[in-house]
Motif scaffolding. Sequence first.
Motif, PDB file in Angstrom:
ATOM      1  N   UNK A  31       0.783  -1.275  -0.019  1.00  0.00           N
ATOM      2  CA  UNK A  31      -0.189  -0.007   0.067  1.00  0.00           C
ATOM      3  C   UNK A  31       0.831   1.225   0.008  1.00  0.00           C
ATOM      4  N   UNK A  32       1.820   1.087   0.839  1.00  0.00           N
ATOM      5  CA  UNK A  32       2.796   2.235   0.842  1.00  0.00           C
ATOM      6  C   UNK A  32       3.525   2.492  -0.624  1.00  0.00           C
ATOM      7  N   UNK A  33       4.087   1.200  -1.065  1.00  0.00           N
ATOM      8  CA  UNK A  33       4.609   1.465  -2.271  1.00  0.00           C
ATOM      9  C   UNK A  33       3.903   1.915  -3.429  1.00  0.00           C
ATOM     10  N   UNK A  34       2.674   1.526  -3.348  1.00  0.00           N
ATOM     11  CA  UNK A  34       1.651   1.997  -4.576  1.00  0.00           C
ATOM     12  C   UNK A  34       1.101   3.559  -4.241  1.00  0.00           C
ATOM     13  N   UNK A  35       1.070   4.021  -2.956  1.00  0.00           N
ATOM     14  CA  UNK A  35       0.645   5.024  -2.564  1.00  0.00           C
ATOM     15  C   UNK A  35      -0.491   4.941  -1.682  1.00  0.00           C
ATOM     16  N   UNK A  36      -0.232   5.096  -0.251  1.00  0.00           N
ATOM     17  CA  UNK A  36      -1.499   5.064   0.606  1.00  0.00           C
ATOM     18  C   UNK A  36      -2.401   5.890   0.378  1.00  0.00           C
ATOM     19  N   UNK A  37      -3.723   5.242   0.453  1.00  0.00           N
ATOM     20  CA  UNK A  37      -4.955   6.120   0.219  1.00  0.00           C
ATOM     21  C   UNK A  37      -5.241   6.024  -1.326  1.00  0.00           C
ATOM     22  N   UNK A  38      -4.384   5.353  -2.320  1.00  0.00           N
ATOM     23  CA  UNK A  38      -4.875   5.391  -3.929  1.00  0.00           C
ATOM     24  C   UNK A  38      -5.244   3.905  -3.850  1.00  0.00           C
ATOM     25  N   UNK A  39      -6.338   3.713  -4.628  1.00  0.00           N
ATOM     26  CA  UNK A  39      -6.944   2.428  -4.844  1.00  0.00           C
ATOM     27  C   UNK A  39      -6.020   1.648  -6.021  1.00  0.00           C
ATOM     28  N   UNK A  40      -5.861   2.313  -7.133  1.00  0.00           N
ATOM     29  CA  UNK A  40      -4.970   1.528  -8.096  1.00  0.00           C
ATOM     30  C   UNK A  40      -3.623   1.556  -7.720  1.00  0.00           C
TER      31      UNK A  40
END
Length: 293
Positions: free
Chosen positions: A231-240
């Motif tokens: 989640x942190x890697x993708x951007x916490x708060x971003x579903x995609x």
Amino acid sequence: MLTSIMEQLMNGLRTGSIYALIALGYTMVYGIAKMINFAHGDIIMVGAYTLYIGIALLHLPVIAAMLLTAVVCSVLGVLIEKIAYKPLRNAPPLAVLITAIGMSYFLQSVALLIFSSTPIPFKSVINLDSVQVGSVNISGITIVTLVVTTVIMVALTLFINKTKAGSAMRAVSEDRGAAELMGINVNGTISMTFAIGSALAAVAGILYICQYQSLRPTLGALPGIKAFVAAVLGGIGSVPGAMLGGIVLGLIESLSKAYISTELADAIVFGVLVVVLLVKPSGLLGKKTLVKV
């Protein structure tokens, strides 16, 4: 050599899809409630044990047992939010963190008291035959995991962007106070978010136990932590971002185990978190936020 690489990539996609499902729960809760639910990984464990109870003890049909698993985990998620997190919405982050860790240990301890620490073997309920694509053999569980994750991702995106409830979730995420002034039920929206995230954890628990076929009270701890990294890697708060982070992390883990070291694979995964926090703290698809002081 090429066949081996392709097989590891498929393994990485399968594992990464499970991480993505768990990471979606993390990122939805953080995006709306601005809290990290570190007990989220243990909901996977509850889901796995619920599936076991439904099939092995209650002798329910597979679909009914899966539905029971989703319902139990959703209700548990709402209860955790009401009992543990709702009183702490305006509390310091440290208090929320301590509560989350305490809830995680509580769920593990309850499972330990009920089922003991002895691993319980559990035969996979997904019995599809493998598919041969060229020289690459793709297992049935891999196919099901990829299809289920893709369908859930598309459905969740449509739900958030096209429904009234999804609009309420986005409004609460942007400005909770303004959303409440506009007549949105903030408490109900947050509870719904926990319910959806926990249902996704239930699906992840089903896929996870079908892959590893062994139950124990701590089975959700490490996947939960890795999904948080995703989640942190993708951007916490971003579903995609959660979806992308899970897939990328699964690929990194699979290739690390195959071509570097099985013992070092977890260290490499957590090393990715350190690098991301140093280089791009907002994550791959996260947005930078400006804070006025």
